[in-house]
Design a protein around this motif. Sequence first.
Motif, PDB file in Angstrom:
ATOM      1  N   SER A  33       0.850  -1.192   0.000  1.00  0.00           N
ATOM      2  CA  SER A  33       0.000   0.000   0.000  1.00  0.00           C
ATOM      3  C   SER A  33       0.883   1.238   0.000  1.00  0.00           C
ATOM      4  CB  SER A  33      -0.891   0.011   1.248  1.00  0.00           C
ATOM      5  OG  SER A  33      -0.092   0.183   2.415  1.00  0.00           O
ATOM      6  N   ASP A  34       0.286   2.408  -0.173  1.00  0.00           N
ATOM      7  CA  ASP A  34       1.054   3.652  -0.148  1.00  0.00           C
ATOM      8  C   ASP A  34       1.806   3.797   1.172  1.00  0.00           C
ATOM      9  OD1 ASP A  34       0.060   4.240  -2.630  1.00  0.00           O
ATOM     10  OD2 ASP A  34      -1.378   5.750  -1.950  1.00  0.00           O
ATOM     11  N   GLY A  35       1.106   3.522   2.273  1.00  0.00           N
ATOM     12  CA  GLY A  35       1.737   3.661   3.584  1.00  0.00           C
ATOM     13  C   GLY A  35       2.867   2.678   3.794  1.00  0.00           C
ATOM     14  N   GLU A  36       2.658   1.418   3.386  1.00  0.00           N
ATOM     15  CA  GLU A  36       3.703   0.401   3.525  1.00  0.00           C
ATOM     16  C   GLU A  36       4.916   0.761   2.681  1.00  0.00           C
ATOM     17  OE1 GLU A  36       1.255  -3.759   4.268  1.00  0.00           O
ATOM     18  OE2 GLU A  36       1.281  -2.878   2.259  1.00  0.00           O
ATOM     19  N   HIS A  37       4.657   1.247   1.466  1.00  0.00           N
ATOM     20  CA  HIS A  37       5.758   1.624   0.578  1.00  0.00           C
ATOM     21  C   HIS A  37       6.581   2.753   1.185  1.00  0.00           C
ATOM     22  CE1 HIS A  37       7.395   4.038  -2.858  1.00  0.00           C
ATOM     23  NE2 HIS A  37       7.875   2.844  -3.161  1.00  0.00           N
ATOM     24  N   ALA A  38       5.921   3.783   1.703  1.00  0.00           N
ATOM     25  CA  ALA A  38       6.639   4.915   2.296  1.00  0.00           C
ATOM     26  C   ALA A  38       7.444   4.476   3.514  1.00  0.00           C
ATOM     27  CB  ALA A  38       5.648   6.010   2.682  1.00  0.00           C
ATOM     28  N   GLU A  39       6.838   3.647   4.369  1.00  0.00           N
ATOM     29  CA  GLU A  39       7.518   3.197   5.581  1.00  0.00           C
ATOM     30  C   GLU A  39       8.723   2.329   5.248  1.00  0.00           C
ATOM     31  OE1 GLU A  39       6.609   0.570   9.644  1.00  0.00           O
ATOM     32  OE2 GLU A  39       5.014   0.950   8.179  1.00  0.00           O
ATOM     33  N   ALA A  42      11.678   4.347   3.677  1.00  0.00           N
ATOM     34  CA  ALA A  42      12.451   5.057   4.698  1.00  0.00           C
ATOM     35  C   ALA A  42      13.408   4.107   5.412  1.00  0.00           C
ATOM     36  CB  ALA A  42      11.507   5.715   5.703  1.00  0.00           C
ATOM     37  N   LYS A  43      12.940   2.898   5.739  1.00  0.00           N
ATOM     38  CA  LYS A  43      13.795   1.930   6.423  1.00  0.00           C
ATOM     39  C   LYS A  43      14.925   1.447   5.517  1.00  0.00           C
ATOM     40  CE  LYS A  43      10.308   0.178   9.656  1.00  0.00           C
ATOM     41  NZ  LYS A  43       9.496  -0.988  10.077  1.00  0.00           N
ATOM     42  N   ALA A  44      14.619   1.246   4.215  1.00  0.00           N
ATOM     43  CA  ALA A  44      15.662   0.795   3.282  1.00  0.00           C
ATOM     44  C   ALA A  44      16.748   1.844   3.124  1.00  0.00           C
ATOM     45  CB  ALA A  44      15.041   0.465   1.927  1.00  0.00           C
ATOM     46  N   LEU A  45      16.353   3.111   3.045  1.00  0.00           N
ATOM     47  CA  LEU A  45      17.330   4.188   2.890  1.00  0.00           C
ATOM     48  C   LEU A  45      18.193   4.345   4.135  1.00  0.00           C
ATOM     49  CD1 LEU A  45      15.070   6.820   1.094  1.00  0.00           C
ATOM     50  CD2 LEU A  45      17.003   5.576   0.096  1.00  0.00           C
ATOM     51  N   ARG A 161      16.689   9.245  18.446  1.00  0.00           N
ATOM     52  CA  ARG A 161      16.061   8.771  17.212  1.00  0.00           C
ATOM     53  C   ARG A 161      15.802   9.949  16.270  1.00  0.00           C
ATOM     54  NH1 ARG A 161      14.234   3.578  17.954  1.00  0.00           N
ATOM     55  NH2 ARG A 161      12.789   3.667  16.205  1.00  0.00           N
ATOM     56  N   ASP A 162      15.980   9.677  14.974  1.00  0.00           N
ATOM     57  CA  ASP A 162      15.670  10.662  13.939  1.00  0.00           C
ATOM     58  C   ASP A 162      14.260  10.442  13.420  1.00  0.00           C
ATOM     59  OD1 ASP A 162      18.051  11.983  14.025  1.00  0.00           O
ATOM     60  OD2 ASP A 162      18.934  10.968  12.308  1.00  0.00           O
ATOM     61  N   GLY A 163      13.604  11.516  13.029  1.00  0.00           N
ATOM     62  CA  GLY A 163      12.299  11.403  12.413  1.00  0.00           C
ATOM     63  C   GLY A 163      12.420  11.258  10.911  1.00  0.00           C
ATOM     64  N   TYR A 164      11.477  10.523  10.298  1.00  0.00           N
ATOM     65  CA  TYR A 164      11.425  10.376   8.850  1.00  0.00           C
ATOM     66  C   TYR A 164      10.161  11.046   8.329  1.00  0.00           C
ATOM     67  CZ  TYR A 164      15.411   7.271   8.590  1.00  0.00           C
ATOM     68  OH  TYR A 164      16.687   6.766   8.644  1.00  0.00           O
ATOM     69  N   TYR A 165      10.327  11.761   7.213  1.00  0.00           N
ATOM     70  CA  TYR A 165       9.224  12.497   6.621  1.00  0.00           C
ATOM     71  C   TYR A 165       9.191  12.224   5.122  1.00  0.00           C
ATOM     72  CZ  TYR A 165       9.826  15.105  10.973  1.00  0.00           C
ATOM     73  OH  TYR A 165       9.974  15.451  12.297  1.00  0.00           O
ATOM     74  N   ARG A 166       8.011  12.369   4.552  1.00  0.00           N
ATOM     75  CA  ARG A 166       7.824  12.268   3.106  1.00  0.00           C
ATOM     76  C   ARG A 166       7.255  13.601   2.625  1.00  0.00           C
ATOM     77  NH1 ARG A 166       6.135   8.010  -0.781  1.00  0.00           N
ATOM     78  NH2 ARG A 166       4.810   8.941  -2.380  1.00  0.00           N
ATOM     79  N   TYR A 167       7.833  14.123   1.548  1.00  0.00           N
ATOM     80  CA  TYR A 167       7.341  15.363   0.945  1.00  0.00           C
ATOM     81  C   TYR A 167       6.842  15.064  -0.453  1.00  0.00           C
ATOM     82  CZ  TYR A 167       7.307  19.963  -1.244  1.00  0.00           C
ATOM     83  OH  TYR A 167       6.937  21.094  -1.929  1.00  0.00           O
ATOM     84  N   ASP A 168       5.569  15.369  -0.712  1.00  0.00           N
ATOM     85  CA  ASP A 168       5.007  15.185  -2.049  1.00  0.00           C
ATOM     86  C   ASP A 168       4.128  16.380  -2.419  1.00  0.00           C
ATOM     87  OD1 ASP A 168       2.880  14.814  -0.353  1.00  0.00           O
ATOM     88  OD2 ASP A 168       2.481  12.744  -0.921  1.00  0.00           O
ATOM     89  N   GLY A 169       4.576  17.546  -1.986  1.00  0.00           N
ATOM     90  CA  GLY A 169       3.789  18.772  -2.104  1.00  0.00           C
ATOM     91  C   GLY A 169       3.343  19.219  -0.725  1.00  0.00           C
ATOM     92  N   GLY A 170       3.373  18.289   0.231  1.00  0.00           N
ATOM     93  CA  GLY A 170       3.130  18.525   1.640  1.00  0.00           C
ATOM     94  C   GLY A 170       4.042  17.611   2.433  1.00  0.00           C
ATOM     95  N   PHE A 171       4.235  17.898   3.713  1.00  0.00           N
ATOM     96  CA  PHE A 171       5.134  17.107   4.547  1.00  0.00           C
ATOM     97  C   PHE A 171       4.324  16.161   5.427  1.00  0.00           C
ATOM     98  CE2 PHE A 171       7.663  20.720   3.325  1.00  0.00           C
ATOM     99  CZ  PHE A 171       8.936  20.205   3.166  1.00  0.00           C
ATOM    100  N   HIS A 172       4.745  14.862   5.466  1.00  0.00           N
ATOM    101  CA  HIS A 172       4.044  13.855   6.236  1.00  0.00           C
ATOM    102  C   HIS A 172       5.051  13.070   7.064  1.00  0.00           C
ATOM    103  CE1 HIS A 172       0.955  14.690   3.211  1.00  0.00           C
ATOM    104  NE2 HIS A 172       1.881  14.422   2.295  1.00  0.00           N
TER     105      HIS A 172
END
Length: 257
Positions: A33-39, A42-45, A161-172
Amino acid sequence: MADARSHGLRARDTDRVDACTLLDSAHAAGELSDGEHAERTAKALAAKTFGELDVVLEDLQIPANLVNSPVVRPRRRGPSTRWKVAAAIVLAAALLGAFAGCVSRVAAPKPDLPDPTTGQGLASFVEAYKDHFGDTKADEITLFPTYVVIERRPEDPAAARDGYYRYDGGFHTTGDAPRSPGTDIIDLSVLDLKKIAGLLAGAPRSAGVPNGRISHVIIAHGKDGGPTVTVYVADGPKSGYFMVTATGEPIRINPPS
């Protein structure tokens, strides 16, 4: 994919690239899913070892172009001898390149989100980042054609711990992870955006993949204390990448072997 003998082996940038490619393929095929892919991205990177990559990949089907990659075949995991210096190629490409189109990922970019792997898109992201967080500091930034993954430490300097965010026009917010020892902060404000834009324009030629397109760009902390910009270019199973300083000076290049 799992192999206890190689779980502790350190992963390379190329291995993290392959992992993200596999995750993108799984997302496009409906496995994630979109959420699984984003999570998982982030872990792979953030993964430092093959064991950490195995955790996010072990339940996925393998696309044909990655069946022989080290993230899939443990027996292929070993030291890399592919790095080569080729500053002249990078500089020539920066002068000659016309803006390359970029690989589209699983969804089309929003109308107000210029491709972050182009000069215009990078400048737009840096401005949006500053507006959102109030500064230009980060631990690591990874730019894809339709979104950006951000690793950033929290306000509390003592936080582990560091926070992970996704930006796609907005920050999540997408989660957090333990900070690696010795991780230093980068400052996006020191990037020579005009020079970097020229290098992004000529990236396929610089990376030795003249018919390829940028898959992603990583901005991380370099040995000289400043940010480095590593640009990855792919053309099907063939890929190459190069690294430059914040001011666009070439450090090294890894063309296809």
